[in-house]
Write a protein that holds these residues in place. Structure first.
Motif, PDB file in Angstrom:
ATOM      1  N   PRO A   1       0.831  -1.201   0.000  1.00  0.00           N
ATOM      2  CA  PRO A   1       0.000   0.000   0.000  1.00  0.00           C
ATOM      3  C   PRO A   1       0.870   1.258   0.000  1.00  0.00           C
ATOM      4  O   PRO A   1       1.796   1.369   0.801  1.00  0.00           O
ATOM      5  N   VAL A   2       0.557   2.183  -0.896  1.00  0.00           N
ATOM      6  CA  VAL A   2       1.255   3.467  -0.964  1.00  0.00           C
ATOM      7  C   VAL A   2       0.207   4.563  -0.806  1.00  0.00           C
ATOM      8  O   VAL A   2      -0.741   4.642  -1.586  1.00  0.00           O
ATOM      9  N   LEU A   3       0.387   5.405   0.206  1.00  0.00           N
ATOM     10  CA  LEU A   3      -0.589   6.436   0.543  1.00  0.00           C
ATOM     11  C   LEU A   3       0.041   7.811   0.388  1.00  0.00           C
ATOM     12  O   LEU A   3       1.191   8.028   0.787  1.00  0.00           O
ATOM     13  N   PHE A   4      -0.718   8.746  -0.196  1.00  0.00           N
ATOM     14  CA  PHE A   4      -0.258  10.120  -0.381  1.00  0.00           C
ATOM     15  C   PHE A   4      -1.106  11.031   0.501  1.00  0.00           C
ATOM     16  O   PHE A   4      -2.345  11.008   0.433  1.00  0.00           O
ATOM     17  N   LEU A   5      -0.443  11.841   1.348  1.00  0.00           N
ATOM     18  CA  LEU A   5      -1.114  12.747   2.268  1.00  0.00           C
ATOM     19  C   LEU A   5      -0.625  14.175   2.055  1.00  0.00           C
ATOM     20  O   LEU A   5       0.501  14.388   1.574  1.00  0.00           O
ATOM     21  N   ASP A   6      -1.470  15.149   2.431  1.00  0.00           N
ATOM     22  CA  ASP A   6      -0.991  16.527   2.368  1.00  0.00           C
ATOM     23  C   ASP A   6      -0.152  16.838   3.598  1.00  0.00           C
ATOM     24  O   ASP A   6       0.090  15.957   4.440  1.00  0.00           O
ATOM     25  N   ALA A   7       0.290  18.078   3.732  1.00  0.00           N
ATOM     26  CA  ALA A   7       1.207  18.436   4.817  1.00  0.00           C
ATOM     27  C   ALA A   7       0.574  18.277   6.194  1.00  0.00           C
ATOM     28  O   ALA A   7       1.276  18.142   7.195  1.00  0.00           O
ATOM     29  N   ASP A   8      -0.764  18.265   6.256  1.00  0.00           N
ATOM     30  CA  ASP A   8      -1.468  18.111   7.527  1.00  0.00           C
ATOM     31  C   ASP A   8      -1.935  16.685   7.778  1.00  0.00           C
ATOM     32  O   ASP A   8      -2.672  16.426   8.737  1.00  0.00           O
ATOM     33  N   GLY A   9      -1.542  15.758   6.918  1.00  0.00           N
ATOM     34  CA  GLY A   9      -1.906  14.359   7.120  1.00  0.00           C
ATOM     35  C   GLY A   9      -3.262  13.984   6.570  1.00  0.00           C
ATOM     36  O   GLY A   9      -3.805  12.931   6.930  1.00  0.00           O
ATOM     37  N   ARG A  10      -3.826  14.798   5.682  1.00  0.00           N
ATOM     38  CA  ARG A  10      -5.122  14.478   5.095  1.00  0.00           C
ATOM     39  C   ARG A  10      -4.939  13.803   3.745  1.00  0.00           C
ATOM     40  O   ARG A  10      -3.988  14.054   3.016  1.00  0.00           O
ATOM     41  N   TYR A  11      -5.906  12.991   3.404  1.00  0.00           N
ATOM     42  CA  TYR A  11      -5.828  12.117   2.233  1.00  0.00           C
ATOM     43  C   TYR A  11      -5.692  12.892   0.929  1.00  0.00           C
ATOM     44  O   TYR A  11      -6.414  13.849   0.683  1.00  0.00           O
ATOM     45  N   LEU A  12      -4.755  12.465   0.077  1.00  0.00           N
ATOM     46  CA  LEU A  12      -4.614  12.973  -1.278  1.00  0.00           C
ATOM     47  C   LEU A  12      -4.873  11.888  -2.314  1.00  0.00           C
ATOM     48  O   LEU A  12      -5.475  12.138  -3.353  1.00  0.00           O
ATOM     49  N   GLY A  13      -4.426  10.670  -2.038  1.00  0.00           N
ATOM     50  CA  GLY A  13      -4.612   9.585  -2.983  1.00  0.00           C
ATOM     51  C   GLY A  13      -3.825   8.361  -2.538  1.00  0.00           C
ATOM     52  O   GLY A  13      -3.115   8.374  -1.541  1.00  0.00           O
ATOM     53  N   ARG A  14      -3.970   7.285  -3.303  1.00  0.00           N
ATOM     54  CA  ARG A  14      -3.230   6.063  -3.008  1.00  0.00           C
ATOM     55  C   ARG A  14      -2.928   5.313  -4.298  1.00  0.00           C
ATOM     56  O   ARG A  14      -3.585   5.534  -5.329  1.00  0.00           O
TER      57      ARG A  14
ATOM     58  N   ASN B   1       6.926  24.284  10.247  1.00  0.00           N
ATOM     59  CA  ASN B   1       7.190  24.723   8.882  1.00  0.00           C
ATOM     60  C   ASN B   1       7.863  23.592   8.129  1.00  0.00           C
ATOM     61  O   ASN B   1       9.007  23.253   8.383  1.00  0.00           O
ATOM     62  N   GLY B   2       7.121  23.001   7.207  1.00  0.00           N
ATOM     63  CA  GLY B   2       7.673  21.877   6.479  1.00  0.00           C
ATOM     64  C   GLY B   2       7.590  20.617   7.305  1.00  0.00           C
ATOM     65  O   GLY B   2       7.054  20.597   8.400  1.00  0.00           O
ATOM     66  N   ASN B   3       8.161  19.534   6.787  1.00  0.00           N
ATOM     67  CA  ASN B   3       8.116  18.238   7.449  1.00  0.00           C
ATOM     68  C   ASN B   3       9.520  17.697   7.634  1.00  0.00           C
ATOM     69  O   ASN B   3      10.461  18.112   6.987  1.00  0.00           O
ATOM     70  N   GLY B   4       9.632  16.732   8.528  1.00  0.00           N
ATOM     71  CA  GLY B   4      10.908  16.049   8.711  1.00  0.00           C
ATOM     72  C   GLY B   4      10.839  14.677   8.099  1.00  0.00           C
ATOM     73  O   GLY B   4       9.778  14.195   7.760  1.00  0.00           O
ATOM     74  N   ASN B   5      11.956  14.023   7.952  1.00  0.00           N
ATOM     75  CA  ASN B   5      11.951  12.685   7.367  1.00  0.00           C
ATOM     76  C   ASN B   5      12.376  11.640   8.381  1.00  0.00           C
ATOM     77  O   ASN B   5      12.689  10.513   8.022  1.00  0.00           O
ATOM     78  N   GLY B   6      12.350  11.988   9.658  1.00  0.00           N
ATOM     79  CA  GLY B   6      12.687  11.003  10.682  1.00  0.00           C
ATOM     80  C   GLY B   6      14.175  10.820  10.861  1.00  0.00           C
ATOM     81  O   GLY B   6      14.610   9.934  11.589  1.00  0.00           O
ATOM     82  N   ASN B   7      14.974  11.626  10.203  1.00  0.00           N
ATOM     83  CA  ASN B   7      16.426  11.505  10.315  1.00  0.00           C
ATOM     84  C   ASN B   7      17.004  12.850  10.740  1.00  0.00           C
ATOM     85  O   ASN B   7      16.541  13.906  10.332  1.00  0.00           O
ATOM     86  N   GLY B   8      18.027  12.815  11.559  1.00  0.00           N
ATOM     87  CA  GLY B   8      18.720  14.041  11.929  1.00  0.00           C
ATOM     88  C   GLY B   8      17.800  15.030  12.610  1.00  0.00           C
ATOM     89  O   GLY B   8      16.973  14.691  13.427  1.00  0.00           O
ATOM     90  N   ASN B   9      17.907  16.304  12.239  1.00  0.00           N
ATOM     91  CA  ASN B   9      17.128  17.353  12.875  1.00  0.00           C
ATOM     92  C   ASN B   9      15.645  17.239  12.588  1.00  0.00           C
ATOM     93  O   ASN B   9      14.817  17.729  13.333  1.00  0.00           O
ATOM     94  N   GLY B  10      15.254  16.593  11.475  1.00  0.00           N
ATOM     95  CA  GLY B  10      13.855  16.475  11.123  1.00  0.00           C
ATOM     96  C   GLY B  10      13.045  15.763  12.179  1.00  0.00           C
ATOM     97  O   GLY B  10      11.841  15.962  12.285  1.00  0.00           O
ATOM     98  N   TYR B  11      13.683  14.927  12.997  1.00  0.00           N
ATOM     99  CA  TYR B  11      12.964  14.156  14.004  1.00  0.00           C
ATOM    100  C   TYR B  11      12.306  15.055  15.033  1.00  0.00           C
ATOM    101  O   TYR B  11      11.367  14.644  15.702  1.00  0.00           O
TER     102      TYR B  11
END
Length: 340
Positions: free
Chosen positions: A62-75, A252-262
């Motif tokens: 499953p591949v899910l696409f969300l907007d910056a606020d976590g709302r559904y965009l598509g799959r 502002n923006g999102n992190g990727n779970g690595n480094g400072n983004g966490y």
């Protein structure tokens, strides 16, 4: 199994042979074998290459696409094997099976919501919580005589009272506007359904053949049916706890779970989500394993003369200690620990 999250704008998911590669700012952040991947979530501003899409498709991931606020965009729409499609179609024509399953799902969901609301009463007097509890009690009594459309209507009505009650409870305990928690609910719901869809694909079930929920072009009805009773613990409570522990949910923006983004709230919430799924709850099983077992039980109910049994939760006063709330004793004291 590993879930892949792309949250930082500019992140790209590539693939070489049978391996996914997560890149950010032209730097390789992570490599994950496709056969060890459970699902993929991409937020706005992130990309997936054609090679990675093809690899996900070949493994029915499953591949899910969300907007910056976590709302559904598509799959990503998958053409996966559905060996139990015949049984699902037969059950779809069985009004007794559909009605019985829907009644059990709604009953369990209202029971779990009532349990959470009752557990919140001890911290403060919240009028909207009292109103929601009265409504839930009323609809629980009406379930045995309710038709399928009436069950859907009861659930929609409770939704209009239940979530405002949680918002008011948050405001009374924090004196801060609780609207940002809505994004956490939407994100948690999306992540829960993503996990549920993965299990339905694993067991060869068609996600579009639900009974209680109807397709709106966005949700997968059967996924929502089989995860509805889990929203209280895996979404609602987690969002409440996270909101209580993080006074600033804007970023502002999102992190990727690595480094400072966490350090972004989004990354912390995803980390809390994954930690929750790995929490042992009963019989040395994690929440993830319990959810998988329940969906497996639904598959068996299609083929055998057994009833589907949703999850019923109870609550204990001792909260779950987590790294994100270890320094927040007030937040910990307000929310109980749910168990199956």
């Amino acid at each position: 199994m590993t879930a892949i999250y792309l949250t930082h704008s500019g992140s790209i998911l590539q693939a070489k042979r049978q391996v996914f590669e997560l890149w950010h700012h032209q730097q390789l952040q992570r490599r994950v074998l496709a056969k060890m991947t459970s699902h993929i979530v991409l937020f706005h501003g992130c990309e997936i290459t054609g090679e990675a899409t093809a690899l996900a498709f070949s493994h029915s991931l499953p591949v899910l696409f969300l907007d910056a606020d976590g709302r559904y965009l598509g799959r990503l729409h998958l053409d996966s094997d559905t060996p139990y499609l015949t049984q699902q179609l037969q059950r779809a024509q069985d009004p007794e099976f559909i009605q019985n399953t829907a009644e059990r799902i709604v009953s369990a969901t209202l029971h779990n919501r009532r349990a959470l609301l009752l557990s919140l009463q001890g911290s403060c007097l919240c009028p909207t919580v009292e109103i929601a509890l009265e409504a839930i009690e009323l609809f629980l009594d009406e379930i045995p005589a309710a038709s399928l459309p009436q069950l859907r209507s009861h659930l929609a009505t409770v939704n209009q009272i239940y979530y405002p009650a949680l918002r008011e409870w948050l405001w009374l305990n924090t004196l801060e506007p609780a609207m940002p928690v809505d994004n956490l609910w939407h994100l948690g719901q999306a992540l829960l359904e993503q996990v549920g869809q993965g299990f339905l694909l694993e067991f060869g079930l068609d996600s579009n053949l639900g009974g209680l929920h109807l397709s709106d072009g966005e949700n997968l009805p059967l996924v929502r049916d089989l995860t509805l009773d889990w929203t209280v613990i895996l979404v609602d409570r987690l969002a409440l706890q996270f909101f209580l522990s993080h006074t600033n949910l804007t970023h502002n923006g999102n992190g990727n779970g690595n480094g400072n983004g966490y350090h972004h709230p989004l990354d912390k919430f995803i980390a809390a989500w994954e930690q929750q799924l790995a929490t042992l709850v009963t019989g040395n099983q994690t929440y993830r394993q319990c959810l998988r077992h329940q969906i497996r039980q639904y598959q068996r109910s299609l083929c055998h003369d057994i009833s589907y049994r949703p999850a019923l939760l109870k609550w204990t006063p001792k909260p779950i200690p987590t790294s994100s709330t270890a320094s927040e004793p007030q937040a910990q004291s307000l929310l109980p620990v749910p168990v199956l």
